[in-house]
Design a protein around this motif. Structure first.
Motif, short mmCIF file in Angstrom:
data_model
loop_
_atom_site.label_atom_id
_atom_site.label_comp_id
_atom_site.label_asym_id
_atom_site.label_seq_id
_atom_site.Cartn_x
_atom_site.Cartn_y
_atom_site.Cartn_z
N ASP A 175 0.84 -1.20 0.00
CA ASP A 175 0.00 0.00 0.00
C ASP A 175 0.88 1.25 0.00
O ASP A 175 1.90 1.30 0.68
CB ASP A 175 -0.89 0.03 1.24
N SER A 176 0.45 2.26 -0.74
CA SER A 176 1.19 3.52 -0.81
C SER A 176 1.00 4.31 0.48
O SER A 176 -0.12 4.61 0.88
CB SER A 176 0.70 4.35 -1.99
N LEU A 177 2.11 4.64 1.11
CA LEU A 177 2.06 5.43 2.34
C LEU A 177 1.62 6.86 2.06
O LEU A 177 0.92 7.47 2.86
CB LEU A 177 3.42 5.41 3.04
N THR A 178 2.03 7.40 0.92
CA THR A 178 1.68 8.79 0.61
C THR A 178 0.24 8.89 0.10
O THR A 178 -0.50 9.78 0.53
CB THR A 178 2.65 9.40 -0.42
N GLN A 179 -0.16 8.00 -0.78
CA GLN A 179 -1.51 8.07 -1.33
C GLN A 179 -2.58 7.76 -0.29
O GLN A 179 -3.71 8.22 -0.41
CB GLN A 179 -1.66 7.14 -2.53
N ASN A 180 -2.22 7.01 0.75
CA ASN A 180 -3.16 6.70 1.82
C ASN A 180 -3.10 7.70 2.96
O ASN A 180 -3.73 7.52 3.99
CB ASN A 180 -2.93 5.28 2.35
N GLY A 181 -2.31 8.77 2.78
CA GLY A 181 -2.24 9.84 3.77
C GLY A 181 -1.51 9.47 5.05
O GLY A 181 -1.66 10.14 6.07
N ILE A 182 -0.72 8.44 5.01
CA ILE A 182 0.02 8.00 6.19
C ILE A 182 1.32 8.78 6.34
O ILE A 182 1.77 9.04 7.44
CB ILE A 182 0.28 6.48 6.11
N MET A 183 1.90 9.17 5.23
CA MET A 183 3.22 9.81 5.25
C MET A 183 3.21 11.03 4.34
O MET A 183 2.69 11.00 3.24
CB MET A 183 4.26 8.81 4.76
N ASP A 184 3.81 12.12 4.85
CA ASP A 184 4.04 13.30 4.01
C ASP A 184 5.54 13.52 3.89
O ASP A 184 6.33 12.70 4.38
CB ASP A 184 3.33 14.54 4.58
N SER A 185 5.96 14.58 3.25
CA SER A 185 7.39 14.78 3.00
C SER A 185 8.20 14.95 4.29
O SER A 185 9.31 14.43 4.40
CB SER A 185 7.62 15.97 2.07
N GLY A 212 7.36 13.73 7.24
CA GLY A 212 7.35 12.40 7.86
C GLY A 212 8.35 11.48 7.21
O GLY A 212 8.99 10.65 7.88
N LEU A 213 8.51 11.61 5.91
CA LEU A 213 9.48 10.79 5.18
C LEU A 213 10.91 11.08 5.63
O LEU A 213 11.70 10.17 5.85
CB LEU A 213 9.34 11.02 3.67
N ILE A 214 11.22 12.35 5.83
CA ILE A 214 12.55 12.73 6.31
C ILE A 214 12.79 12.17 7.71
O ILE A 214 13.86 11.63 8.00
CB ILE A 214 12.72 14.27 6.27
N GLU A 215 11.78 12.28 8.56
CA GLU A 215 11.91 11.74 9.91
C GLU A 215 12.09 10.22 9.88
O GLU A 215 12.87 9.66 10.65
CB GLU A 215 10.68 12.10 10.74
N LEU A 216 11.37 9.55 9.00
CA LEU A 216 11.49 8.10 8.85
C LEU A 216 12.89 7.73 8.37
O LEU A 216 13.50 6.79 8.89
CB LEU A 216 10.44 7.55 7.89
N MET A 217 13.43 8.45 7.42
CA MET A 217 14.78 8.17 6.93
C MET A 217 15.80 8.33 8.06
O MET A 217 16.70 7.50 8.21
CB MET A 217 15.13 9.08 5.75
N ASP A 218 15.66 9.38 8.86
CA ASP A 218 16.56 9.58 10.00
C ASP A 218 16.45 8.41 10.98
O ASP A 218 17.46 7.91 11.48
CB ASP A 218 16.23 10.89 10.73
N TYR A 219 15.23 7.99 11.25
CA TYR A 219 15.01 6.87 12.16
C TYR A 219 15.67 5.60 11.64
O TYR A 219 16.36 4.90 12.38
CB TYR A 219 13.50 6.64 12.35
N ILE A 220 15.48 5.30 10.35
CA ILE A 220 16.06 4.09 9.75
C ILE A 220 17.59 4.13 9.84
O ILE A 220 18.22 3.15 10.21
CB ILE A 220 15.60 3.95 8.28
N CYS A 221 18.18 5.27 9.50
CA CYS A 221 19.64 5.39 9.54
C CYS A 221 20.18 5.16 10.95
O CYS A 221 21.18 4.46 11.13
CB CYS A 221 20.08 6.76 9.03
N GLU A 222 19.49 5.73 11.93
CA GLU A 222 19.95 5.58 13.31
C GLU A 222 19.69 4.17 13.84
O GLU A 222 20.58 3.55 14.41
CB GLU A 222 19.23 6.60 14.20
N LYS A 223 18.50 3.66 13.63
CA LYS A 223 18.12 2.35 14.16
C LYS A 223 18.97 1.22 13.58
O LYS A 223 19.38 0.31 14.29
CB LYS A 223 16.64 2.10 13.85
N TYR A 224 19.23 1.27 12.28
CA TYR A 224 19.93 0.18 11.62
C TYR A 224 21.39 0.50 11.31
O TYR A 224 22.06 -0.28 10.64
CB TYR A 224 19.17 -0.23 10.34
#
Length: 81
Positions: A28-38, A40-52
């Protein structure tokens, strides 16, 4: 791989990007379903880089890698192998 998906889902739920009752399929598309915006995407990328403990190469910053739970999971798996 399932652990990564659960981790990302928990992140999305904890950051209030989605309702706890939202059913999200792997592709499912995170952006088309209104779950993620730009932002939020930056915050998610930061989280992924730090977590992993990974860096995401610029050429991998594509919608295919970040617009679905499956795309995000595949990217993390690829970068942590």
């Amino acid at each position: 791989m399932e652990t990564i998906k659960k981790d990302i889902l928990n992140y999305l739920n904890n950051k209030s990007f989605m309702d706890g009752n939202t059913q999200l399929n792997d592709n499912d598309s995170l952006t088309q379903n209104g779950i993620m915006d730009s932002i939020g995407l930056i915050e998610l990328m930061d989280y992924i880089c730090e977590k992993y403990s990974i860096e995401i190469p610029e050429d991998m910053l594509t919608p295919e890698n970040f617009d679905s739970l499956q795309g995000i999971t595949d990217l993390i798996v690829k970068l942590t192998e």
